[in-house]
Design an enzyme around this catalytic site. Structure first.
Site, mmCIF file in Angstrom:
data_model
loop_
_atom_site.group_PDB
_atom_site.id
_atom_site.type_symbol
_atom_site.label_atom_id
_atom_site.label_comp_id
_atom_site.label_asym_id
_atom_site.label_seq_id
_atom_site.Cartn_x
_atom_site.Cartn_y
_atom_site.Cartn_z
ATOM 1 N NE ARG A 51 -3.322 0.110 3.027
ATOM 2 C CZ ARG A 51 -2.745 -0.435 4.102
ATOM 3 N NH1 ARG A 51 -1.663 0.105 4.633
ATOM 4 N NH2 ARG A 51 -3.245 -1.510 4.664
ATOM 5 C CE1 TYR A 102 -15.266 13.130 -15.171
ATOM 6 C CE2 TYR A 102 -14.887 12.980 -12.816
ATOM 7 C CZ TYR A 102 -15.236 12.391 -14.010
ATOM 8 O OH TYR A 102 -15.559 11.079 -14.047
ATOM 9 C CG ASP A 172 -8.467 17.844 -13.513
ATOM 10 O OD1 ASP A 172 -7.793 17.388 -14.463
ATOM 11 O OD2 ASP A 172 -9.440 17.240 -13.026
ATOM 12 C CE LYS A 197 -11.410 10.197 -18.060
ATOM 13 N NZ LYS A 197 -11.727 11.345 -17.244
#
Ligand SMILES: *Cc1c(COP(=O)(O)O)cnc(C)c1O
Length: 363
Positions: A51, A102, A172, A197
């Site tokens: 992790r 978004y 972003d 993306k």
């Protein structure tokens, strides 16, 4: 993070190919491996547990960090990265957030607003209004070009104003990619990406990333975001990380072709009798159009395409289109008849013929 002086001064198209490789020693592989392990020997040294870190993540992080000019951390999705960056705002603090972004980013801040945070919603293209909202704020969130309206903000002015007031600024950069825009160089503190993306580019993984500016003795944002990743636990699979790095190798070619196709389609759509308005930021692979005849005609256009796929997402090699207002969560100032186009790398005349025919048939 290792820094190789051999990479100083190289152009982004070269960095996308050269970074995140194993050391050049005799017998070494050209590509990093897929490190499939949940735990490590002698956990008091190295990452210790799966992790906390992973060598395949590190290879991707070196490449993306080099492209954005900072230190990258890979997350299990764009939203995991966005949630981690948003949580840099102290509990109950003040966020200056965009009206259009978004739709899960706007959804996240709408939820913050119900939990005691002060969310100041602004039009990012109105620089004076954003700057006025920054006084006393903790976090500035930007997305430019923004989803799905493709509005462009004056990012250098906004980041400078945030910095003067001690407000942490986040950008972003999913739509522009580091090939077309590098927010850290314009003064942003943190860049976030939906790696899903353009960076991965083949619609085969869901991943996210944050990148922080090199800090020196600065505010420790990288350490705080690394801690958030571990505490929130929203981590990437090693296989997905490897696929994203493979996708990143062709980023420059894909972005160049998508952007050239988008510019040409935006030009042709300007004169189209079935299109009321074309929204094109002047760069990148995204275009939005407002179809004459309202939501029904926009839906008919999306359904009538044979090559373009009516699907959510963007930044893949294949062209997608979508009427965003079909989602109840979409902001109401987004026009009902707006179709968001993610322009892929296909032949531009094939894309044009298909879209033109579907638009004409929607009348
Ligand atoms: C898709 C997207 C996100 C969310 O990323 P996921 O990887 O889908 O979680 C965030 N911002 C923008 C601009 C996006 O397009």
């Amino acid at each position: 993070m290792s820094h190789d002086p051999a990479h100083d001064g190289l152009a982004p198209a070269t960095l996308a190919v050269a970074l995140g490789r194993p050391a050049r020693v005799p017998g070494a592989a050209v590509n990093p491996g897929v490190e499939l392990t949940s735990t490590y020997a002698a956990p008091e040294q190295g990452v210790g547990y799966g992790r906390n870190g992973n060598a395949t993540w590190t290879a991707f992080e070196e490449a993306l960090g080099g492209l954005e000019g900072g230190d990258a951390l890979l997350f299990g999705s764009g939203m995991a990265a966005i949630s981690a960056a948003a949580s840099l705002c102290p509990i109950g603090g003040t966020v200056v957030a965009p009206r259009h972004a978004y739709n899960l980013t706007t959804g996240l801040f709408a939820e913050y607003a119900t939990q005691g945070y002060d969310i100041r919603t602004v039009d990012l293209t109105d620089t004076a209004a954003v700057v006025a909202a920054l006084d006393g704020a903790d976090l500035l969130w930007t997305e430019s070009p923004g989803n799905p309206m493709l509005e462009v903000a004056d990012l250098p002015a906004l980041f400078a104003a945030a910095r003067e007031r001690g407000v942490v600024s986040v950008s972003d950069n999913t739509v522009a990619t580091p090939l077309l825009q590098r927010p850290l160089a314009h003064g942003a503190d943190v860049v976030v990406h939906s790696v899903t993306k353009y960076l991965a580019g083949h619609s085969d993984v869901v991943l996210g990333a944050v990148v922080t500016a090199p800090e020196g003795d600065g505010p420790g944002l990288h350490e705080r975001l690394l801690r958030r990743r571990t505490l929130h636990g929203g981590i990437a699979g090693p296989m997905e990380a490897w696929l994203a790095l493979r996708g990143l190798r062709t980023l420059a070619l894909r972005v160049e072709r998508s952007a050239a196709n988008a510019a040409e389609l935006a030009r042709r759509l300007e004169g189209h009798p079935r299109v009321e308005r074309v929204r094109y930021p002047g760069f990148g692979g995204m275009v939005a159009i407002e179809v004459a005849g309202g939501a029904a005609a926009a839906d008919a256009t999306a359904a009538g395409c044979r090559l373009w796929l009516d699907a959510t997402s963007l930044g893949g090699v294949e062209s997608l289109l979508e009427r965003r207002r079909k989602y109840p969560a979409e902001v109401l100032t987004v026009p009902e008849n707006l179709l968001r186009l993610s322009v892929g790398i296909e032949d531009v005349d094939d894309l044009w013929r298909d879209l033109d025919a579907a638009l004409r048939a929607s009348a």
